[in-house]
Design an enzyme around this catalytic site. Structure first.
Site, PDB file in Angstrom:
ATOM      1  N   ASP A   1      43.034  47.104  44.021  1.00 50.10           N
ATOM      2  CA  ASP A   1      44.374  47.475  43.551  1.00 50.10           C
ATOM      3  C   ASP A   1      44.553  46.991  42.108  1.00 50.10           C
ATOM      4  O   ASP A   1      43.599  47.040  41.323  1.00 50.10           O
ATOM      5  CB  ASP A   1      45.441  46.939  44.521  1.00 50.10           C
ATOM      6  CG  ASP A   1      45.383  45.417  44.684  1.00 50.10           C
ATOM      7  OD1 ASP A   1      44.369  44.793  44.301  1.00 50.10           O
ATOM      8  OD2 ASP A   1      46.365  44.833  45.199  1.00 50.10           O
TER       9      ASP A   1
ATOM     10  N   GLY B   1      45.270  37.699  43.939  1.00 46.85           N
ATOM     11  CA  GLY B   1      46.667  37.551  44.320  1.00 46.85           C
ATOM     12  C   GLY B   1      46.712  36.600  45.501  1.00 46.85           C
ATOM     13  O   GLY B   1      45.720  36.431  46.215  1.00 46.85           O
TER      14      GLY B   1
ATOM     15  N   GLY C   1      43.436  40.276  42.007  1.00 49.98           N
ATOM     16  CA  GLY C   1      44.618  40.135  41.165  1.00 49.98           C
ATOM     17  C   GLY C   1      44.343  39.468  39.826  1.00 49.98           C
ATOM     18  O   GLY C   1      45.082  39.669  38.858  1.00 49.98           O
TER      19      GLY C   1
ATOM     20  N   GLU D   1      38.013  43.457  47.728  1.00 50.55           N
ATOM     21  CA  GLU D   1      39.030  43.660  48.768  1.00 50.55           C
ATOM     22  C   GLU D   1      38.563  44.365  50.037  1.00 50.55           C
ATOM     23  O   GLU D   1      39.163  44.174  51.098  1.00 50.55           O
ATOM     24  CB  GLU D   1      40.236  44.422  48.196  1.00 50.55           C
ATOM     25  CG  GLU D   1      41.056  43.632  47.186  1.00 50.55           C
ATOM     26  CD  GLU D   1      40.507  43.693  45.770  1.00 50.55           C
ATOM     27  OE1 GLU D   1      39.428  44.300  45.552  1.00 50.55           O
ATOM     28  OE2 GLU D   1      41.169  43.139  44.879  1.00 50.55           O
TER      29      GLU D   1
HETATM   30  C1  QUE Z   1      38.467  39.147  49.052  1.00 51.12           C
HETATM   31  C2  QUE Z   1      39.656  39.137  48.378  1.00 51.12           C
HETATM   32  C3  QUE Z   1      40.311  37.939  48.063  1.00 51.12           C
HETATM   33  C4  QUE Z   1      39.704  36.729  48.428  1.00 51.12           C
HETATM   34  C5  QUE Z   1      38.486  36.750  49.094  1.00 51.12           C
HETATM   35  C6  QUE Z   1      37.885  37.948  49.403  1.00 51.12           C
HETATM   36  C7  QUE Z   1      41.577  37.890  47.364  1.00 51.12           C
HETATM   37  C8  QUE Z   1      42.146  36.604  47.124  1.00 51.12           C
HETATM   38  C9  QUE Z   1      41.485  35.434  47.514  1.00 51.12           C
HETATM   39  C10 QUE Z   1      42.012  34.106  47.330  1.00 51.12           C
HETATM   40  C11 QUE Z   1      41.168  33.064  46.948  1.00 51.12           C
HETATM   41  C12 QUE Z   1      41.645  31.776  46.796  1.00 51.12           C
HETATM   42  C13 QUE Z   1      42.966  31.481  47.054  1.00 51.12           C
HETATM   43  C14 QUE Z   1      43.819  32.515  47.459  1.00 51.12           C
HETATM   44  C15 QUE Z   1      43.337  33.805  47.599  1.00 51.12           C
HETATM   45  O1  QUE Z   1      40.290  35.528  48.145  1.00 51.12           O
HETATM   46  O2  QUE Z   1      42.141  38.939  47.005  1.00 51.12           O
HETATM   47  O3  QUE Z   1      45.102  32.227  47.704  1.00 51.12           O
HETATM   48  O4  QUE Z   1      43.452  30.211  46.943  1.00 51.12           O
HETATM   49  O5  QUE Z   1      43.337  36.554  46.483  1.00 51.12           O
HETATM   50  O6  QUE Z   1      36.698  37.974  50.070  1.00 51.12           O
HETATM   51  O7  QUE Z   1      40.236  40.315  48.029  1.00 51.12           O
END
Ligand code: QUE
Length: 351
Positions: free
Chosen positions: A147, A67, A116, A139
């Site tokens: 989640d 997400g 997500g 997470e």
């Molecule tokens: C743990 C996470 C997430 C993460 C890195 C973690 C996560 C998530 C993102 C993410 C990655 C690239 C993106 C962005 C979000 O990284 O939930 O917008 O461009 O969405 O170590 O839970």
């Protein structure tokens, strides 16, 4: 509001095709994408020229990295709590819709699929992995919790392995994802384009799956370690799990100990209880529980600090508060499970 370029769609060969199209952000799901996907699935539910859904990620790296928690971070910083509510409320409602979707819902997991990204795949009926797949619920490393339906899909993993995955955020390859039941089919990435071409030409889904899917070549890490994982992770408290790992000199136990002690202590304690309490709930009650947790995490310290450390400053040095498990009381954890009263997630009849 709508930026439909981030979500591509077409109907061809009796299939509703969806492409998550934000490759520079590893196809991370924005609120707009969640809304557009929700709308498409609603339309296709009653469209008789759509027999099945196929969802994939644009670019060659990811299905979907998660997400867009960076957007939630920004909203929280600017005091926009409405967006923090709407993001998780609409994301989890979409996950639940996919879980009960009346047509085959096929996710092509050919690359990174985390957080997500698993919510919009694992909740569907068919999850195809290639040898390029990498799945995780990471997470606890950003001060959050698994989640998007993980209270169900991690609890369905054999033995205590789902708890291990949710606490540690361990990355899974195709064989592991199949063993864990997160994936249902394996297909070589070299076959993907002809697999899709056959479907576009109207070949029936199940026949095409039978024609292309194979058994994976090797046994995965999880299958090799499931006994030792069960031994440590079936202890009756988080404290006992960590003590058990600390006193086992094997490389697996020491690596896992080091992994767990780098995660948010608050996340670990909440996730242990989330997965235990979730076992006896219905799917929808689990989604309501997840929404409650999301809102309490957004208010707390470690979620903002974890996103700062991993996605904003990228120093990867989160300063968790409190810093150690022994500094957390049961009362502290109770607050994460408190009802939200008029802000509870409700599932009405579909519009
Ligand atoms: C743990 C996470 C997430 C993460 C890195 C973690 C996560 C998530 C993102 C993410 C990655 C690239 C993106 C962005 C979000 O990284 O939930 O917008 O461009 O969405 O170590 O839970």
């Amino acid at each position: 509001m709508t930026n439909t370029n981030d979500l591509l769609s077409k109907v061809q060969g009796g299939i509703g095709w969806i492409t998550l199209n934000r490759p520079k952000a590893l196809n991370a799901l924005s609120l707009d994408m969640i809304r557009n996907l929700t709308q498409l699935l609603k339309e296709w539910e009653t469209n008789s020229s759509v027999n099945a859904i196929v969802i994939q990620g644009a670019g060659d790296k990811a299905f979907c990295a998660g997400g867009d928690v960076r957007a939630v971070y920004d909203a929280k910083k600017s005091g926009d709590l409405e967006t923090c509510d709407a993001f998780f409320r609409e994301e989890y409602t979409l996950n639940a819709h996919i879980h009960s979707y009346p047509k085959p819902y096929v996710a092509l997991l050919d690359g990174i699929a985390m957080g997500g990204g698993l919510g919009v795949s694992v909740n569907g009926s068919h999850r195809i992995v290639t040898e390029r797949a990498l799945l995780a619920m990471p997470e606890t490393g950003i001060g959050f919790f698994p989640d998007v339906g993980a209270t169900t899909f991690l609890n369905n993993v054999p033995g205590a392995v789902g708890l291990y995955l949710g606490l540690s955020g361990t990355h899974l390859k195709a064989e592991d994802a199949l063993w864990a039941g997160l994936a249902t089919h394996f297909l070589s990435s070299t076959c993907l384009s002809s697999f899709k071409k056959d479907l576009e030409q109207g070949k029936p889904l199940e026949d095409t799956l039978t024609a292309y899917c194979r058994e994976p070549q090797e046994k995965g890490f999880l299958e090799h370690h499931s006994d030792v994982i069960d031994m440590h992770f079936s202890k009756s408290s988080l404290k006992e799990i960590i003590e058990s790992l600390a006193t086992d000199p094997s490389p697996f136990a020491q690596n896992t100990y080091n992994t767990l002690t780098s995660k948010s202590p608050t996340s670990l304690a909440v996730v242990f209880r989330q997965l235990k309490e979730g076992k006896t709930l219905s799917f929808l009650a689990r989604m309501k529980l997840e929404f409650r947790l999301s809102q309490h995490f957004v208010k707390g310290h470690d979620f903002m600090e974890g996103i700062r450390a991993v996605l904003v400053d990228k120093d990867r040095l989160p300063r968790w508060k409190p810093p150690r498990l022994q500094d957390l009381s049961d009362r502290d954890i109770d607050t994460y499970f408190a009802q939200l009263n008029e802000r509870e997630l409700e599932f009405g009849r579909p519009a």
